[in-house]
Motif scaffolding. Structure first.
Motif, PDB file in Angstrom:
ATOM      1  N   SER A   1       5.913  -4.516  -1.033  1.00  0.00           N
ATOM      2  CA  SER A   1       5.656  -3.272  -0.314  1.00  0.00           C
ATOM      3  C   SER A   1       6.100  -3.424   1.130  1.00  0.00           C
ATOM      4  CB  SER A   1       4.171  -2.894  -0.394  1.00  0.00           C
ATOM      5  OG  SER A   1       3.963  -1.569   0.057  1.00  0.00           O
ATOM      6  N   THR A   2       5.905  -2.386   1.895  1.00  0.00           N
ATOM      7  CA  THR A   2       6.322  -2.332   3.293  1.00  0.00           C
ATOM      8  C   THR A   2       5.133  -1.978   4.180  1.00  0.00           C
ATOM      9  OG1 THR A   2       6.815   0.033   3.258  1.00  0.00           O
ATOM     10  CG2 THR A   2       8.583  -1.466   2.526  1.00  0.00           C
ATOM     11  N   ALA A   3       5.286  -2.199   5.469  1.00  0.00           N
ATOM     12  CA  ALA A   3       4.231  -1.794   6.400  1.00  0.00           C
ATOM     13  C   ALA A   3       4.009  -0.285   6.345  1.00  0.00           C
ATOM     14  CB  ALA A   3       4.590  -2.233   7.821  1.00  0.00           C
ATOM     15  N   GLY A   4       5.094   0.476   6.180  1.00  0.00           N
ATOM     16  CA  GLY A   4       4.969   1.931   6.107  1.00  0.00           C
ATOM     17  C   GLY A   4       4.186   2.373   4.886  1.00  0.00           C
ATOM     18  N   ASP A   5       4.503   1.807   3.712  1.00  0.00           N
ATOM     19  CA  ASP A   5       3.776   2.166   2.501  1.00  0.00           C
ATOM     20  C   ASP A   5       2.325   1.703   2.573  1.00  0.00           C
ATOM     21  OD1 ASP A   5       5.740   3.554   1.161  1.00  0.00           O
ATOM     22  OD2 ASP A   5       5.695   2.297  -0.623  1.00  0.00           O
ATOM     23  N   LEU A   6       2.111   0.493   3.087  1.00  0.00           N
ATOM     24  CA  LEU A   6       0.749  -0.014   3.156  1.00  0.00           C
ATOM     25  C   LEU A   6      -0.093   0.757   4.171  1.00  0.00           C
ATOM     26  CD1 LEU A   6       1.345  -3.851   2.770  1.00  0.00           C
ATOM     27  CD2 LEU A   6       0.420  -2.258   1.074  1.00  0.00           C
ATOM     28  N   ALA A   7       0.548   1.379   5.151  1.00  0.00           N
ATOM     29  CA  ALA A   7      -0.194   2.278   6.042  1.00  0.00           C
ATOM     30  C   ALA A   7      -0.755   3.446   5.244  1.00  0.00           C
ATOM     31  CB  ALA A   7       0.710   2.769   7.167  1.00  0.00           C
ATOM     32  N   ARG A   8       0.021   3.964   4.311  1.00  0.00           N
ATOM     33  CA  ARG A   8      -0.473   5.043   3.445  1.00  0.00           C
ATOM     34  C   ARG A   8      -1.610   4.534   2.564  1.00  0.00           C
ATOM     35  NH1 ARG A   8       5.172   5.467   3.506  1.00  0.00           N
ATOM     36  NH2 ARG A   8       5.908   7.396   4.501  1.00  0.00           N
ATOM     37  N   TRP A   9      -1.496   3.284   2.103  1.00  0.00           N
ATOM     38  CA  TRP A   9      -2.548   2.690   1.281  1.00  0.00           C
ATOM     39  C   TRP A   9      -3.833   2.512   2.089  1.00  0.00           C
ATOM     40  CZ3 TRP A   9      -3.477   2.739  -3.523  1.00  0.00           C
ATOM     41  CH2 TRP A   9      -4.291   1.798  -4.163  1.00  0.00           C
TER      42      TRP A   9
ATOM     43  N   GLY B   1      -7.113   0.960  10.526  1.00  0.00           N
ATOM     44  CA  GLY B   1      -6.690  -0.087   9.605  1.00  0.00           C
ATOM     45  C   GLY B   1      -5.546  -0.868  10.207  1.00  0.00           C
ATOM     46  N   ALA B   2      -5.308  -2.073   9.681  1.00  0.00           N
ATOM     47  CA  ALA B   2      -4.217  -2.916  10.177  1.00  0.00           C
ATOM     48  C   ALA B   2      -3.593  -3.675   9.016  1.00  0.00           C
ATOM     49  CB  ALA B   2      -4.725  -3.877  11.245  1.00  0.00           C
ATOM     50  N   ILE B   3      -2.292  -3.891   9.135  1.00  0.00           N
ATOM     51  CA  ILE B   3      -1.505  -4.596   8.125  1.00  0.00           C
ATOM     52  C   ILE B   3      -0.708  -5.688   8.804  1.00  0.00           C
ATOM     53  CG2 ILE B   3       0.351  -4.365   6.423  1.00  0.00           C
ATOM     54  CD1 ILE B   3      -1.113  -1.161   7.320  1.00  0.00           C
ATOM     55  N   VAL B   4      -0.624  -6.864   8.188  1.00  0.00           N
ATOM     56  CA  VAL B   4       0.250  -7.936   8.655  1.00  0.00           C
ATOM     57  C   VAL B   4       0.981  -8.516   7.456  1.00  0.00           C
ATOM     58  CG1 VAL B   4       0.376 -10.214   9.712  1.00  0.00           C
ATOM     59  CG2 VAL B   4      -1.146  -8.497  10.683  1.00  0.00           C
ATOM     60  N   LEU B   5       2.299  -8.645   7.579  1.00  0.00           N
ATOM     61  CA  LEU B   5       3.157  -9.209   6.534  1.00  0.00           C
ATOM     62  C   LEU B   5       4.010 -10.313   7.145  1.00  0.00           C
ATOM     63  CD1 LEU B   5       4.416  -5.810   5.065  1.00  0.00           C
ATOM     64  CD2 LEU B   5       2.557  -7.213   4.168  1.00  0.00           C
ATOM     65  N   ALA B   6       4.144 -11.433   6.431  1.00  0.00           N
ATOM     66  CA  ALA B   6       4.968 -12.543   6.910  1.00  0.00           C
ATOM     67  C   ALA B   6       5.700 -13.152   5.732  1.00  0.00           C
ATOM     68  CB  ALA B   6       4.104 -13.597   7.605  1.00  0.00           C
ATOM     69  N   ASN B   7       6.872 -13.716   6.010  1.00  0.00           N
ATOM     70  CA  ASN B   7       7.661 -14.327   4.934  1.00  0.00           C
ATOM     71  C   ASN B   7       7.661 -15.844   5.060  1.00  0.00           C
ATOM     72  OD1 ASN B   7       9.265 -14.103   7.249  1.00  0.00           O
ATOM     73  ND2 ASN B   7      11.181 -13.921   6.082  1.00  0.00           N
ATOM     74  N   ALA B   8       6.474 -16.431   4.983  1.00  0.00           N
ATOM     75  CA  ALA B   8       6.289 -17.872   4.985  1.00  0.00           C
ATOM     76  C   ALA B   8       5.207 -18.223   3.976  1.00  0.00           C
ATOM     77  CB  ALA B   8       5.899 -18.374   6.375  1.00  0.00           C
ATOM     78  N   THR B   9       5.379 -19.342   3.298  1.00  0.00           N
ATOM     79  CA  THR B   9       4.395 -19.770   2.308  1.00  0.00           C
ATOM     80  C   THR B   9       3.049 -20.065   2.951  1.00  0.00           C
ATOM     81  OG1 THR B   9       6.136 -20.662   0.886  1.00  0.00           O
ATOM     82  CG2 THR B   9       3.905 -21.490   0.522  1.00  0.00           C
ATOM     83  N   SER B  10       3.064 -20.620   4.128  1.00  0.00           N
ATOM     84  CA  SER B  10       1.832 -20.894   4.875  1.00  0.00           C
ATOM     85  C   SER B  10       2.179 -20.910   6.355  1.00  0.00           C
ATOM     86  CB  SER B  10       1.230 -22.240   4.456  1.00  0.00           C
ATOM     87  OG  SER B  10       2.114 -23.302   4.773  1.00  0.00           O
ATOM     88  N   GLY B  11       1.152 -20.958   7.190  1.00  0.00           N
ATOM     89  CA  GLY B  11       1.367 -21.025   8.636  1.00  0.00           C
ATOM     90  C   GLY B  11       0.656 -19.915   9.385  1.00  0.00           C
ATOM     91  N   PRO B  12       1.212 -18.702   9.417  1.00  0.00           N
ATOM     92  CA  PRO B  12       0.571 -17.632  10.191  1.00  0.00           C
ATOM     93  C   PRO B  12      -0.765 -17.225   9.581  1.00  0.00           C
ATOM     94  CG  PRO B  12       2.431 -16.768   8.946  1.00  0.00           C
ATOM     95  CD  PRO B  12       2.484 -18.258   8.805  1.00  0.00           C
TER      96      PRO B  12
END
Length: 471
Positions: free
Chosen positions: A247-255, A326-337
């Motif tokens: 999904s995307t930040a935009g779609d998850l904002a709707r969620w 509401g708030a959404i955070v997405l990252a493309n790392a297996t771990s870390g953030p």
């Protein structure tokens, strides 16, 4: 938003991306049902992702599957107390030698499937079923789903690790079972049901089963060196309801907006409020789990939503329905953030810097005299309470001084006179009923058999055991 708020949000995202050593990180804030801010940072200068870039959202998928299950409940097709076997007959399979051949496993696998059949829908939704956290090997998140072609293969020979209903034990295979439940009752793949019943009505065209460009690649970042390697993407098959979606930040904002207010035709606000109630205590203090939704405690703030992870990706969505943020955070790392903390920080920055303006108080156009007659002081024994009547016809009852049992009540029209049902706390689900004398005058309130009177231990009211009066 105020420029100072935007700056504080971007600074938090930037620090989160740097300290978490994430190839990229996107943060977004939703307020009053709309996306009001989105910011990102990337390892490539001038090439940051935006609100339309897909990331894999991992176990956030579970919140979508839970909504599908609750839709089935609201339609009367299932009851949350139903055992799984009522709707998935294969979970009643016998365990005679050779009888499980058509289940894709051994006789022992059939025993595991039959054990799962005794679990209830509510136990699966709330992770109190006692089912194992993961599938039997190999590691399901990193292997193709066709290695587990049947439900028996995601459970194995001995899937139940704890007595059902006794403790919280997070289970990914449990949501594979719920996905199978949706498919059986809808007669289609669970994602197709999700797309038609939920995603399309909410305008979430960028939430998909497999990635669609533009989509971020997932990476494993070395924990002790600044190097990284791409992670492979697997289609997890029957385990997809546990963590497959992109999904995307935009779609998850709707969620997030939907999880705050609900949507007519998808799921009502009352059902979402039910999903947010704690159904199971957390493994660690400070959280909990409802019906398909994680619950978080961030200072004094109560949050609901879900976290998620899959190889190469991390995700979190938190909402504070009371503050409508509401708030959404997405990252493309297996771990870390630390995406869960970052999302909670983004929500807190917004809510604290720009607190929601409450709706203006407005009086009711009119209220019936028999309702107004209930307002005012009441006594539970010698304890003083106040009952207030609200413009919508609801009631609230609470102690006049000190601590005590307080609750809001909503009206129930049952055909024999109005009663009110408790919405929270000790009196949740209990009935408050005004009791009148033969001449129609108000005698007392009955609240789950407790007698509330206009005077302390009013001798004219039927207080159990009687009371001689104060003279």
């Amino acid at each position: 938003m105020l420029p100072s708020t935007r700056r504080a949000l971007l600074q938090r995202v930037a620090v989160g991306q740097r300290d978490g050593r994430a190839p990229s990180l996107v943060g977004a804030v939703v307020r009053d049902g709309s996306l009001v801010w989105c910011g990102s940072r990337s390892m490539i200068e001038g090439h940051a992702p935006d609100a339309d870039t897909q990331y894999r959202i991992g176990s956030l998928t579970k919140s979508f599957v839970a909504v599908l299950v609750m839709r089935l409940r609201d339609e009367g097709l299932i009851d949350l107390a139903d055992p799984l076997s009522r709707h998935l007959p294969e979970t009643t399979a016998p365990s005679r030698p050779g009888s499980a051949a058509d289940l894709g496993g051994t006789g022992l696998d059939a025993d595991g499937l039959r054990a799962a059949g005794r679990l209830t829908v509510a136990q699966l939704l709330s992770h109190t079923s006692g089912i194992a956290s993961e599938t039997p090997g190999p590691w399901w998140e990193r292997t193709p789903g066709d290695l587990r072609p049947e439900l028996a293969d995601v459970l194995g020979a001995d899937p139940v690790k704890h007595p059902a209903g006794r403790r919280y034990h997070y289970s990914n295979p449990g949501f594979a079972l719920l996905g199978a439940l949706v498919e059986r009752l809808r007669g289609t793949h669970w994602y197709e049901a999700l797309r038609a019943e939920v995603l399309e009505p909410l305008g979430m065209s960028r939430t998909t089963l497999l990635p669609q460009a533009p989509a971020a690649g997932g990476f494993a970042v070395h924990p002790w060196a600044d190097v990284m390697r791409p992670e492979a993407v697997q289609d997890t098959g029957l385990m997809a309801p546990a963590g497959q979606l992109w999904s995307t930040a935009g779609d998850l904002a709707r969620w997030a907006a939907f999880l705050t207010d609900g949507r007519a035709g998808v799921l009502g606000e009352a059902t979402l409020e039910e999903m947010r109630r704690p159904a199971a205590p957390p493994e660690d203090p400070g959280g909990g789990y409802g019906l398909g939704l994680q619950l978080g405690q961030y200072g004094k703030r109560r949050l609901s939503g879900h976290t998620g992870s899959m190889p190469g990706f991390l995700a979190t969505l938190w909402v504070s329905p009371q503050e409508r943020v509401g708030a959404i955070v997405l990252a493309n790392a297996t771990s870390g953030p630390q995406v869960g903390t970052i999302a909670a920080d983004l929500l807190a920055i917004t809510a604290d810097a720009e607190p929601v303006l409450p709706p203006a108080w407005r009086p009711a156009d009119s209220l019936p005299p028999e309702l107004l007659e209930l307002a005012g002081p009441w006594y539970w024994g010698t304890n003083a309470y106040a009952l207030r009547v609200h413009a919508d016809g609801g009631l609230s009852l609470g102690p006049l001084t000190g601590s005590g049992r307080a609750a809001r009540f909503h009206v129930e029209h049952n055909g024999t006179g109005d009663t009110w049902i408790g919405r929270e706390g000790y009196y949740a689900g209990e009935r408050l009923r005004p009791v009148r004398r033969p001449d129609g005058s108000l005698s007392h309130l009955d609240l789950g058999s407790f007698v509330f009177t206009r005077e302390p231990y009013d001798p004219a009211a039927p207080v159990p055991g009687g009371f001689p009066g104060w003279s």
